[in-house]
Design a protein around this motif. Structure first.
Motif, PDB file in Angstrom:
ATOM      1  N   PRO A 158      -8.617   8.185   1.065  1.00 45.86           N
ATOM      2  CA  PRO A 158      -8.847   8.986   2.278  1.00 45.86           C
ATOM      3  C   PRO A 158      -8.021   8.517   3.478  1.00 45.86           C
ATOM      4  N   ALA A 159      -7.516   7.276   3.418  1.00 45.36           N
ATOM      5  CA  ALA A 159      -6.749   6.737   4.552  1.00 45.36           C
ATOM      6  C   ALA A 159      -5.273   7.083   4.474  1.00 45.36           C
ATOM      7  N   LEU A 160      -4.807   7.691   3.389  1.00 41.52           N
ATOM      8  CA  LEU A 160      -3.375   7.952   3.238  1.00 41.52           C
ATOM      9  C   LEU A 160      -2.796   8.818   4.363  1.00 41.52           C
ATOM     10  N   PRO A 161      -3.446   9.919   4.749  1.00 40.70           N
ATOM     11  CA  PRO A 161      -2.875  10.700   5.864  1.00 40.70           C
ATOM     12  C   PRO A 161      -2.773   9.882   7.153  1.00 40.70           C
ATOM     13  N   LEU A 162      -3.762   9.040   7.420  1.00 42.25           N
ATOM     14  CA  LEU A 162      -3.731   8.207   8.623  1.00 42.25           C
ATOM     15  C   LEU A 162      -2.617   7.174   8.541  1.00 42.25           C
TER      16      LEU A 162
ATOM     17  N   SER B  29       4.663   6.681  10.503  1.00 43.32           N
ATOM     18  CA  SER B  29       5.669   7.742  10.680  1.00 43.32           C
ATOM     19  C   SER B  29       6.335   8.116   9.369  1.00 43.32           C
ATOM     20  N   ILE B  30       5.507   8.388   8.350  1.00 40.09           N
ATOM     21  CA  ILE B  30       6.009   8.780   7.034  1.00 40.09           C
ATOM     22  C   ILE B  30       5.943  10.298   6.947  1.00 40.09           C
ATOM     23  N   SER B  31       7.101  10.939   6.835  1.00 43.73           N
ATOM     24  CA  SER B  31       7.142  12.399   6.833  1.00 43.73           C
ATOM     25  C   SER B  31       6.877  12.984   5.443  1.00 43.73           C
ATOM     26  N   ASP B  32       7.268  12.274   4.387  1.00 44.98           N
ATOM     27  CA  ASP B  32       7.084  12.763   3.019  1.00 44.98           C
ATOM     28  C   ASP B  32       5.777  12.217   2.454  1.00 44.98           C
ATOM     29  N   PRO B  33       4.723  13.041   2.295  1.00 45.08           N
ATOM     30  CA  PRO B  33       3.434  12.536   1.821  1.00 45.08           C
ATOM     31  C   PRO B  33       3.502  11.967   0.407  1.00 45.08           C
ATOM     32  N   ASN B  34       4.482  12.401  -0.402  1.00 46.78           N
ATOM     33  CA  ASN B  34       4.604  11.842  -1.745  1.00 46.78           C
ATOM     34  C   ASN B  34       4.957  10.350  -1.719  1.00 46.78           C
ATOM     35  N   ARG B  35       5.605   9.887  -0.632  1.00 47.17           N
ATOM     36  CA  ARG B  35       5.932   8.455  -0.515  1.00 47.17           C
ATOM     37  C   ARG B  35       4.675   7.606  -0.377  1.00 47.17           C
ATOM     38  N   LEU B  36       3.636   8.176   0.199  1.00 43.47           N
ATOM     39  CA  LEU B  36       2.405   7.416   0.393  1.00 43.47           C
ATOM     40  C   LEU B  36       1.729   7.069  -0.922  1.00 43.47           C
ATOM     41  N   GLN B  37       2.078   7.789  -1.999  1.00 44.54           N
ATOM     42  CA  GLN B  37       1.540   7.438  -3.310  1.00 44.54           C
ATOM     43  C   GLN B  37       1.974   6.042  -3.734  1.00 44.54           C
ATOM     44  N   LEU B  38       3.049   5.511  -3.121  1.00 51.47           N
ATOM     45  CA  LEU B  38       3.504   4.155  -3.438  1.00 51.47           C
ATOM     46  C   LEU B  38       2.440   3.115  -3.126  1.00 51.47           C
ATOM     47  N   VAL B  39       1.547   3.398  -2.184  1.00 50.74           N
ATOM     48  CA  VAL B  39       0.464   2.468  -1.868  1.00 50.74           C
ATOM     49  C   VAL B  39      -0.413   2.245  -3.097  1.00 50.74           C
ATOM     50  N   VAL B  40      -0.533   3.267  -3.933  1.00 53.91           N
ATOM     51  CA  VAL B  40      -1.279   3.160  -5.183  1.00 53.91           C
ATOM     52  C   VAL B  40      -0.418   2.544  -6.283  1.00 53.91           C
ATOM     53  N   PHE B  41       0.791   3.069  -6.453  1.00 53.12           N
ATOM     54  CA  PHE B  41       1.600   2.682  -7.604  1.00 53.12           C
ATOM     55  C   PHE B  41       2.184   1.270  -7.493  1.00 53.12           C
TER      56      PHE B  41
ATOM     57  N   GLY C 138       2.143   8.287 -14.737  1.00 53.07           N
ATOM     58  CA  GLY C 138       1.390   8.803 -13.592  1.00 53.07           C
ATOM     59  C   GLY C 138       2.257   9.013 -12.374  1.00 53.07           C
ATOM     60  N   ALA C 139       3.211   8.080 -12.139  1.00 58.29           N
ATOM     61  CA  ALA C 139       4.100   8.213 -10.983  1.00 58.29           C
ATOM     62  C   ALA C 139       5.003   9.437 -11.126  1.00 58.29           C
ATOM     63  N   LEU C 140       5.489   9.673 -12.332  1.00 56.53           N
ATOM     64  CA  LEU C 140       6.311  10.861 -12.567  1.00 56.53           C
ATOM     65  C   LEU C 140       5.496  12.131 -12.320  1.00 56.53           C
ATOM     66  N   MET C 141       4.246  12.114 -12.773  1.00 64.53           N
ATOM     67  CA  MET C 141       3.378  13.269 -12.570  1.00 64.53           C
ATOM     68  C   MET C 141       3.094  13.470 -11.076  1.00 64.53           C
ATOM     69  N   GLY C 142       2.779  12.367 -10.391  1.00 66.66           N
ATOM     70  CA  GLY C 142       2.460  12.466  -8.968  1.00 66.66           C
ATOM     71  C   GLY C 142       3.663  12.869  -8.134  1.00 66.66           C
ATOM     72  N   HIS C 143       4.834  12.326  -8.457  1.00 65.85           N
ATOM     73  CA  HIS C 143       6.038  12.650  -7.692  1.00 65.85           C
ATOM     74  C   HIS C 143       6.436  14.113  -7.854  1.00 65.85           C
ATOM     75  N   ALA C 144       6.009  14.721  -8.965  1.00 69.13           N
ATOM     76  CA  ALA C 144       6.345  16.125  -9.212  1.00 69.13           C
ATOM     77  C   ALA C 144       5.438  17.084  -8.444  1.00 69.13           C
ATOM     78  N   PHE C 145       4.465  16.565  -7.700  1.00 70.22           N
ATOM     79  CA  PHE C 145       3.547  17.440  -6.963  1.00 70.22           C
ATOM     80  C   PHE C 145       4.331  18.374  -6.046  1.00 70.22           C
ATOM     81  N   ASP C 146       4.036  19.657  -6.174  1.00 70.85           N
ATOM     82  CA  ASP C 146       4.782  20.674  -5.416  1.00 70.85           C
ATOM     83  C   ASP C 146       3.855  21.626  -4.680  1.00 70.85           C
ATOM     84  N   GLY C 147       2.631  21.196  -4.448  1.00 75.66           N
ATOM     85  CA  GLY C 147       1.668  22.061  -3.777  1.00 75.66           C
ATOM     86  C   GLY C 147       0.814  22.865  -4.735  1.00 75.66           C
ATOM     87  N   THR C 148       1.103  22.759  -6.055  1.00 74.10           N
ATOM     88  CA  THR C 148       0.309  23.464  -7.063  1.00 74.10           C
ATOM     89  C   THR C 148      -0.267  22.455  -8.055  1.00 74.10           C
TER      90      THR C 148
END
Length: 415
Positions: A41-45, A51-63, A371-381
């Motif tokens: 839940p803290a990823l958007p914050l 100042s991270i513009s690409d939300p997919n980069r925030l997945q790195l906190v997990v990976f 999982g990272a490949l799957m997550g990085h492919a997120f395109d809004g769907t």
């Protein structure tokens, strides 16, 4: 005559009762899930603050956390065979606490990722030693039953973690989430130190030997059942990591749930916990292979349904339909995981620590990569996650067919 200057022997730690043992072992694994899922839940914050513009980069906190978690397992297993389970785990707990302290001082994404990597290094001890300690005390279907009970409790942690993380953030901001990880690590280390005796007999301790470690690795790498079921485990773990990594974006962006994200996450993750409890009751009657094989075949079929549903609605099916299919998929994963783990570990009694660490590294890194490949492919769907589940489940079925030489659903393995 006894030497009066000799140190007094340390009093033996009493064996914990079965229930306490199961809960402690489950929480040793559960710290990892809490450290991963409470931060979702803290990823958007975090994106706003750093100042991270690409939300997919925030997945790195997990990976990145999971990367450290995967690599360090290669060390803790052999170390536990040499110095014992207690010393190895408490060393890992200290590293996790140090990483948790570092997260409190992170002021940019790079520093946070470094701290998360250290956290993952320490958390690896819990994964390796929990499985190893269970293997020290149990075997066969009894081991599978204990692993299922552990998994049931373990899965409860990620069910509650996002909601707990949201509550903690509400009360103290994102820094309070990292402080909670620190507190959990300290309390669990203290509990383990006070209540868990050494489970590795002195006679079974191994002196440090590069050749012995290499021999143990060779045994693991050349045991057909171990390699096969570890590969299947890693592929299915990729489904879980893909879901965890992209779940916040799927439920808040694709479906617009906003602050209700933790509730949806809990409802879906909860099905894995329920499955593990069901498995613990059924495995003694039907056996590990029958249950896990049926589960992974059903997961493949459900993956095709998931893809068809995603395509039919242009990648944005009704939330209820998507959630129902995803929850059913998580249930099947919960039925397969503990049995796959037990089947992979069963032939490795003589090198349980080394075996647990090698399997942990392999399954974690394979799962994180998928999982990272799957997550990085997120395109809004939901098309990427649906296709990922289908592909990974299908690959797991193929691996099991090769491992069992085409004979599935049999109660016992025939070499």
């Amino acid at each position: 005559m006894d030497d009066p200057t000799a140190p007094l022997p340390r009093p033996a730690i009493p064996e914990p009762r079965f229930g306490e043992f199961v809960v402690m072992i489950a929480l040793m694994m559960g710290v990892t899930a809490f450290a991963v899922d409470s931060i979702l839940p803290a990823l958007p914050l975090l994106g706003h603050d750093f100042s991270i513009s690409d939300p997919n980069r925030l997945q790195l906190v997990v990976f990145v956390y999971m990367l450290g978690f995967g690599v360090a397992q290669l060390v803790f297993g052999p170390a536990s065979d040499i110095v014992g389970r207690r010393r190895a785990y408490l060393t890992g707990a200290a590293i996790f606490v140090a990483g948790s302290l570092l997260t409190l001082f992170a002021r940019d994404l790079g520093t946070l990722l470094a701290a998360r990597f250290v956290q993952g290094l320490g958390a690896a001890a819990g994964r390796v030693l929990s499985v190893t300690i269970v293997r020290d005390r149990f075997s066969g279907r009894e081991m599978a039953k204990v692993m299922s009970l552990n998994m049931g409790i373990f899965i409860t942690v990620p069910i509650l973690a996002p909601a707990i993380g949201s509550l903690i953030m509400l009360l103290g901001g994102r820094q309070a989430v990292f402080a909670a990880m620190l507190a959990v690590g300290l309390l669990l280390a203290l509990w383990f130190w006070r209540r868990m005796p050494e489970t590795l007999a002195d006679a079974n301790r191994m002196p440090f030997s590069v050749s012995r470690i290499l021999a143990g690795m060779r045994l693991v790498a050349t045991t057909r059942v171990t390699v096969g079921y570890a590969t299947a485990t890693g592929l299915l773990f990729g489904c879980v990591m893909g879901m965890v990594g992209s779940s916040q974006q799927i439920f808040t962006e694709t479906f617009g749930l906003g602050p209700w994200f933790p509730l949806a996450f809990a409802a879906i993750a909860g099905s894995m916990g329920a499955a593990s409890l069901v498995n613990s009751r059924l495995v003694g009657r039907f056996g590990m292979r029958r249950i896990s094989h049926a589960s992974v075949v059903a997961l493949t079929v459900l993956g095709l349904v998931q893809v068809a549903g995603a395509l039919a609605f242009a990648g944005k099916p009704p939330l209820f339909l998507f959630g129902l299919v995803l929850a059913a998929s998580q249930f099947l994963l919960g039925m397969a995981f503990p049995n796959f783990n037990a089947l992979a570990m069963e032939p490795l009694g003589r090198v349980a620590g080394t075996g647990s660490s090698l399997l942990g590294v392999y399954t974690t890194l394979l799962g994180v990569l998928c999982g990272a490949l799957m997550g990085h492919a997120f395109d809004g769907t939901v098309i990427p996650i649906s296709a990922g589940y289908c592909a990974l489940a299908s690959a797991a079925v193929a691996v099991i067919l090769v491992t069992e030489r085409g004979r599935m659903f049999q109660a016992h393995h025939h070499p």
